[in-house]
Every structure is written in structure tokens, then in C-alpha cells.
Design a protein around this motif. Sequence first.
Motif, PDB file in Angstrom:
ATOM      1  N   UNK A   1       6.041  50.727  51.451  1.00 52.05           N
ATOM      2  CA  UNK A   1       6.846  50.159  52.546  1.00 52.05           C
ATOM      3  C   UNK A   1       8.334  50.222  52.205  1.00 52.05           C
ATOM      4  N   UNK A   2       8.674  49.864  50.940  1.00 47.79           N
ATOM      5  CA  UNK A   2      10.077  49.906  50.503  1.00 47.79           C
ATOM      6  C   UNK A   2      10.634  51.314  50.623  1.00 47.79           C
ATOM      7  N   UNK A   3       9.785  52.270  50.167  1.00 52.78           N
ATOM      8  CA  UNK A   3      10.271  53.652  50.186  1.00 52.78           C
ATOM      9  C   UNK A   3      10.454  54.139  51.621  1.00 52.78           C
ATOM     10  N   UNK A   4       9.474  53.762  52.485  1.00 49.15           N
ATOM     11  CA  UNK A   4       9.554  54.199  53.875  1.00 49.15           C
ATOM     12  C   UNK A   4      10.810  53.655  54.567  1.00 49.15           C
ATOM     13  N   UNK A   5      11.211  52.406  54.200  1.00 45.63           N
ATOM     14  CA  UNK A   5      12.323  51.750  54.904  1.00 45.63           C
ATOM     15  C   UNK A   5      13.621  51.737  54.093  1.00 45.63           C
ATOM     16  N   UNK A   6      13.694  52.639  53.095  1.00 47.38           N
ATOM     17  CA  UNK A   6      14.828  52.493  52.164  1.00 47.38           C
ATOM     18  C   UNK A   6      16.170  52.645  52.858  1.00 47.38           C
ATOM     19  N   UNK A   7      16.270  53.545  53.819  1.00 46.49           N
ATOM     20  CA  UNK A   7      17.569  53.738  54.485  1.00 46.49           C
ATOM     21  C   UNK A   7      17.924  52.529  55.335  1.00 46.49           C
ATOM     22  N   UNK A   8      16.923  52.018  56.028  1.00 47.37           N
ATOM     23  CA  UNK A   8      17.162  50.823  56.843  1.00 47.37           C
ATOM     24  C   UNK A   8      17.584  49.634  55.995  1.00 47.37           C
TER      25      UNK A   8
ATOM     26  N   UNK B   1      25.193  46.115  54.872  1.00 47.40           N
ATOM     27  CA  UNK B   1      26.412  46.658  55.507  1.00 47.40           C
ATOM     28  C   UNK B   1      26.537  46.100  56.923  1.00 47.40           C
ATOM     29  N   UNK B   2      25.393  46.097  57.636  1.00 50.53           N
ATOM     30  CA  UNK B   2      25.408  45.582  59.006  1.00 50.53           C
ATOM     31  C   UNK B   2      25.766  44.094  59.011  1.00 50.53           C
ATOM     32  N   UNK B   3      25.209  43.343  58.038  1.00 53.69           N
ATOM     33  CA  UNK B   3      25.500  41.912  57.976  1.00 53.69           C
ATOM     34  C   UNK B   3      26.989  41.685  57.721  1.00 53.69           C
ATOM     35  N   UNK B   4      27.562  42.477  56.785  1.00 52.69           N
ATOM     36  CA  UNK B   4      28.989  42.342  56.482  1.00 52.69           C
ATOM     37  C   UNK B   4      29.829  42.684  57.704  1.00 52.69           C
ATOM     38  N   UNK B   5      29.430  43.743  58.426  1.00 55.40           N
ATOM     39  CA  UNK B   5      30.172  44.145  59.620  1.00 55.40           C
ATOM     40  C   UNK B   5      30.092  43.058  60.692  1.00 55.40           C
ATOM     41  N   UNK B   6      28.912  42.414  60.782  1.00 51.29           N
ATOM     42  CA  UNK B   6      28.703  41.345  61.761  1.00 51.29           C
ATOM     43  C   UNK B   6      29.677  40.187  61.501  1.00 51.29           C
TER      44      UNK B   6
END
Lengths: 211, 207
Positions: free
Chosen positions: A4-11, A17-22
Motif C-alpha cells: 500500500x505504501x509503495x502504491x501510494x508513495x507519490x500521493x 507539501x499540500x498541508x504546508x501550502x494549505x
Amino acid sequence: MTGWLRRNRWGLLVVPIAAAALVAGNAQRLHDYWWVKELRVVGASGQQGSWVHYSEPFSDALGASRLAVDLEVVDVRTVGSISDPIRGEVKVDTDGAMAYAVKLRFRADPKTVLIGCRMALLDAAGNRYDFDHQALGVAQDLYPCLQDGAEGYGNSIRVDTPRAYVDGPRPATWTTRPVVIVPAGVRITEVRLWWDDPGPRYCRVSVTPAG
Amino acid sequence: MPRPPTSRPVRLWAIRGALGIAVLAALGLGRVISDAWPTGDSPEASFVRHGQVGDTVRLRYADVSVDRVAATGSLATVAGGARTSGIWLVVDLTVVARQRPLAAPRITITDASGRIFSPDNRSGYLFTPAQTGIPWHVRVPVEMPQGDLVGLVLRLTGNTEDNRRDDVASIDLGIDRSAAERLEQEHAAVEVRQGGPDPLTAAGVSS
């Protein structure tokens, strides 16, 4: 799980980054409603009797530039009266109050806009006593860093209007002597000057009052 | 014959279903908690400090006291005078700013039915910044209708915009029925001048 980790690694990589941008996307409220509401950043500091170079970003309708000025606190002393242009010397005889005169020397490019400066005195406990040009009903020069009538240029408030003299040109060097009312018995340890009211940048000069 | 193992897609759906139910349960629990212990306006509420005439009310930014309450039909101001068909309630305050000057507090009068009255420039009222540590004597005239003076409360806030989670003074002016009748009989013109370190003299001056 590793699958699961490998499948979602990019996300997963994008989440912080998204949290910081938020958070950053809404941070202008922190800036506007909190950060600039106090004097927080020491833009320059020095000692009484030596020149201090102070500069900060400046902008008006003509665009962004820098405000830059050299200043020296020559002398801080208690005084018994304040000069009024009409009434002459007005005695400070209010119970529980006394007055400090601050002799300041400045040099700056005569084209630099310096109107809007503010000044306060601080004691060792951090209590702040602001300069009020109408304190005790006496008319002092409006700005503690400028002489009335020789303020030099003011802000441009329209894109197509060049900066104009507030009243008259400013010499390359000049002195001022603002008087500040403080409670009786207070001993001043710092002179603080700032332009962008209320903050966050200011100039701090350590002083030892005479008299 | 051995039972065939549960197929992979079926297990995945069971996990997803359980997760969904857990999320819904958490949301429901949150709702129950917020219904049972509502926050109301408490996260934003001011800290109201109560006092009476003569008390010193200690606020984060100043010590405040009401020294005197008077009334009149006409004020003597720098611009001449200000009359009213109602009544000028005149409250003398002493403010001692703490740590830094108090530049622009908001001062209002609330009557027994909750109506709010503010001072205005017509009365000559002007709050000049109170220097830190120096007792600042301020005369606040507020124009009000006749006959509504019982139970007035003065409210002072540190600024005019935002008093969330900040100290607010609420000072009962101590006006009962007999005091209200006495105030409504006061007619001597009251002099108004801007606040400052000089003590205020008696409210009434001959006009």
C-alpha cells in the motif's frame, strides 16, 4: 502494508507539501492581523552618541523603494518645560509627571520620504511612553524625526502624481528635539523609532539620560 | 475437503466497510460531544471585569475607575456649547494605561433595557492617548433620553474593533430611582475638555 505504501508513495509525498501550502495560503491573516500589529523586528540598534543606519522597505503609488536614514541620539535629559511656537516655554508642572527631551541628529538623502515616523521611550521594565506632539496641550513638531516646514517629500498617493514637498525641502542633515511626558521618577533606557505604524520593524537605541 | 480461503476482494470490502462505519461513528460521537457541551460564544467572549463607582477595575491594558457621575442639559465646550432635549450624562473617569499608552478605547453606556449609548463629537468629547503610567482624567458626556437613568452601566474596551478574549470593564454607575431623580434635576452647565493628566474640577461651572 508495504504494498500500500509503495502504491501510494507519490500521493504520500505530496501530503505534507499540500498541508504546508494549505496553511501558507491562509497565512496572510497572520501577517495582517497579528504580525504587523506590534513592533517585533529590530531593524537596527545602537548606542547613544553613535550613528545608527536604519532602513526598511517603503512603497507608495510610484512603487517600491527603501527608506534609509542615519540617526544619532545625541542626548536624553529631563526638562522642566516644553517649547510652544506661540506660548513660548510651557512649564511641566503636572503632579505625577515629568518630561524627557531627546536630542536627535539625522542625515538622509533629501529625496527619501521620512514623514510618518513615530518615537517612544522605554524604561528598564519595558514600559513604553509614546511621543505625543500635543501632550499637555503644547504644540510640538508633528513628527519626532522631522522639523515642521522642512519635512521634505511626502508619499505619492496617485500613480500619475510625483512626490511633492509636504511643506518645504529637507536639508541633508538636521536635528530635532522631541519632548515626551512620562510618570515622575521613571528612568529611560531606550529610544525607539519606527515608521510603518504599527510595525513590525523598528530602530532601537540604548541611552543613559543626563540630568 | 478444506474450506476455500475467503477471497481477497471480499476481505478488502469488509475492511472498507468497517472503516466507513468507524468514521461515521467518530463523526456521530463528535456531534454528541458538541451538543452536550456547546461552546457558545465562549471561545470569543471578552473577559468582563465588574466594578462600582469608586472602584479601580484592573484590566490587561489599564486601571479604570469612575470618579463621579453628573448630569446636565447643556455642556460648555471649546466650540461654544451643546444643548439637548434629553439629558447629558457626564461620567468622570480616571484611566492609568499599563505598559503602553491607551490610544483609542471605546466607552459606552448601556441602560437597563440593553440599549447602548456612545459619546459623540458634538459634546466636545475627545479621548487623547493616555500616556503609560500617568493617571489620565477623562470627562465622558453621553446624550440620553430623559427618564431612563436607572441602572446605567459604563463599558470600556481597549479598542474600537476587536475585543475577543480581551478585558472589558463593566462599571455599574450606581443610579437607583432617587439618584436618577436627583440627576435629572441637575441643570448647571458642565464644562467638557479633552482628557489629560490634570485632575478634573467639580463638574458644574456657571454658564
